[in-house]
Design a protein around this motif. Sequence first.
Motif, short mmCIF file in Angstrom:
data_model
loop_
_atom_site.label_atom_id
_atom_site.label_comp_id
_atom_site.label_asym_id
_atom_site.label_seq_id
_atom_site.Cartn_x
_atom_site.Cartn_y
_atom_site.Cartn_z
N TYR A 2 34.76 -8.86 15.22
CA TYR A 2 34.40 -8.19 14.56
C TYR A 2 33.37 -8.62 13.64
N LEU A 3 33.38 -9.79 13.32
CA LEU A 3 32.51 -11.06 13.10
C LEU A 3 30.88 -11.40 14.36
N MET A 4 31.73 -11.68 15.51
CA MET A 4 31.14 -11.99 16.31
C MET A 4 29.95 -10.91 16.96
N ALA A 5 30.39 -9.60 16.67
CA ALA A 5 29.35 -8.81 17.13
C ALA A 5 28.56 -7.92 15.46
N SER A 6 29.13 -8.60 14.57
CA SER A 6 27.63 -8.68 13.75
C SER A 6 26.83 -9.30 13.55
N LEU A 7 27.20 -10.35 14.13
CA LEU A 7 26.22 -11.35 13.62
C LEU A 7 25.60 -11.12 15.34
N ALA A 8 26.32 -10.68 16.30
CA ALA A 8 25.33 -10.53 17.37
C ALA A 8 23.56 -8.87 17.23
N LEU A 9 24.95 -8.25 16.68
CA LEU A 9 23.14 -7.07 16.18
C LEU A 9 22.39 -7.36 15.16
N ILE A 10 23.01 -8.62 14.22
CA ILE A 10 21.98 -8.97 13.35
C ILE A 10 20.65 -10.07 13.95
N LEU A 11 20.96 -10.29 15.34
CA LEU A 11 20.24 -11.93 16.02
C LEU A 11 19.32 -10.97 16.87
N VAL A 12 20.00 -9.16 17.08
CA VAL A 12 19.12 -8.92 17.94
C VAL A 12 18.42 -7.68 17.11
N ALA A 13 18.35 -7.35 16.16
CA ALA A 13 17.46 -7.39 15.29
C ALA A 13 16.24 -7.70 14.67
N SER A 14 16.91 -9.18 14.86
CA SER A 14 15.76 -10.04 13.89
C SER A 14 14.83 -10.18 15.36
N VAL A 15 15.29 -10.45 15.96
CA VAL A 15 14.30 -10.75 17.68
C VAL A 15 13.34 -9.73 17.79
N THR A 16 13.71 -8.53 17.97
CA THR A 16 13.30 -6.76 17.80
C THR A 16 11.93 -6.61 17.60
N PRO A 17 11.80 -7.25 16.37
CA PRO A 17 10.44 -6.53 15.99
C PRO A 17 9.89 -7.70 16.15
N ALA A 18 9.71 -8.65 17.53
CA ALA A 18 8.87 -9.82 18.53
C ALA A 18 8.26 -9.06 18.89
N THR A 19 8.82 -7.77 19.85
CA THR A 19 7.44 -6.73 20.56
C THR A 19 6.93 -6.29 20.15
N ALA A 20 6.28 -5.83 18.85
CA ALA A 20 4.55 -5.33 18.11
C ALA A 20 3.93 -6.64 17.98
N ASN A 21 3.17 -6.51 18.86
CA ASN A 21 1.59 -6.80 18.62
C ASN A 21 1.12 -7.08 17.74
N ASP A 22 0.91 -7.95 16.52
CA ASP A 22 0.35 -7.91 15.21
C ASP A 22 -1.37 -7.41 15.05
N PHE A 23 -1.55 -7.83 16.48
CA PHE A 23 -3.23 -7.72 16.85
C PHE A 23 -3.71 -6.96 17.27
N GLU A 24 -2.84 -5.99 17.78
CA GLU A 24 -2.93 -4.87 18.75
C GLU A 24 -4.32 -4.08 18.44
N PRO A 25 -4.59 -3.76 16.61
CA PRO A 25 -5.53 -2.66 16.67
C PRO A 25 -6.83 -3.56 16.69
N GLN A 26 -7.14 -4.78 16.65
CA GLN A 26 -8.26 -6.09 17.15
C GLN A 26 -8.71 -5.67 18.40
N LEU A 27 -7.27 -5.73 19.16
CA LEU A 27 -7.57 -6.54 20.55
C LEU A 27 -8.38 -4.51 21.62
N LYS A 28 -7.55 -3.97 20.95
CA LYS A 28 -7.94 -2.38 21.35
C LYS A 28 -9.39 -2.35 20.67
N ALA A 29 -9.50 -1.95 19.67
CA ALA A 29 -11.28 -2.54 19.72
C ALA A 29 -12.18 -3.90 20.13
N TYR A 30 -11.48 -4.59 20.42
CA TYR A 30 -12.16 -5.74 21.80
C TYR A 30 -12.07 -4.66 23.11
#
Length: 191
Positions: free
Chosen positions: A5-33
């Motif tokens: 249970y502890l290992m599964a919880s840690l895996a979920l936390i790790l995945v959740a912490s990596v997932t937001p990296a799929t967003a590109n913070d510069f997307e509005p400026q890149l679209k404008a370009y």
Amino acid sequence: MRIRYLMASLALILVASVTPATANDFEPQLKAYLEEATWIQDPAVVAAIEAQNAKHAGLADADIDALDKKWRAEKDSGSGPMIAEVLGNDLSKWLMQIKEDSNGLIAEVFVMDNKGLNVGQSDPTSDYWQGDEAKFQQSFGAGPDGVLIDEVEFDDSSESFISQVSRTINDASGNPIGAVTIGINVENLGN
């Protein structure tokens, strides 16, 4: 059971912490370009793509594979007639100038035909055929308004953080004929 249970919880936390990296913070400026970069639809770009589309109309998958293998072999050796021909064409020379005039904003730029084959480029790409990659499939493959804004990644060759932006290039009637990919140095956005 508790360790599982502890290992599964840690895996979920790790995945959740990596997932937001799929967003590109510069997307509005890149679209404008992309919206402001009118050179993408320049008649010279359209004409070069149309000419190559006509030249490559009869290519089969095996022909594309052979061209791509030849390009890769030339790239590995450092030069060759195929790369020299593409880099020496008028479109490539113009794209090199666009890159140079961007004051470090553009790390690379290349234009592809309707099969995903390079038409012109500012710098030699690692391969000749982009048709099997998201940059082509999610721009040209999505139709006249296709756009892909990729993640920001560190580029070793330019030693900067780059996001590749790709969009469909259309003919005068609005029909998709090819695509462009521009490597944007996000550190220079807004300069």
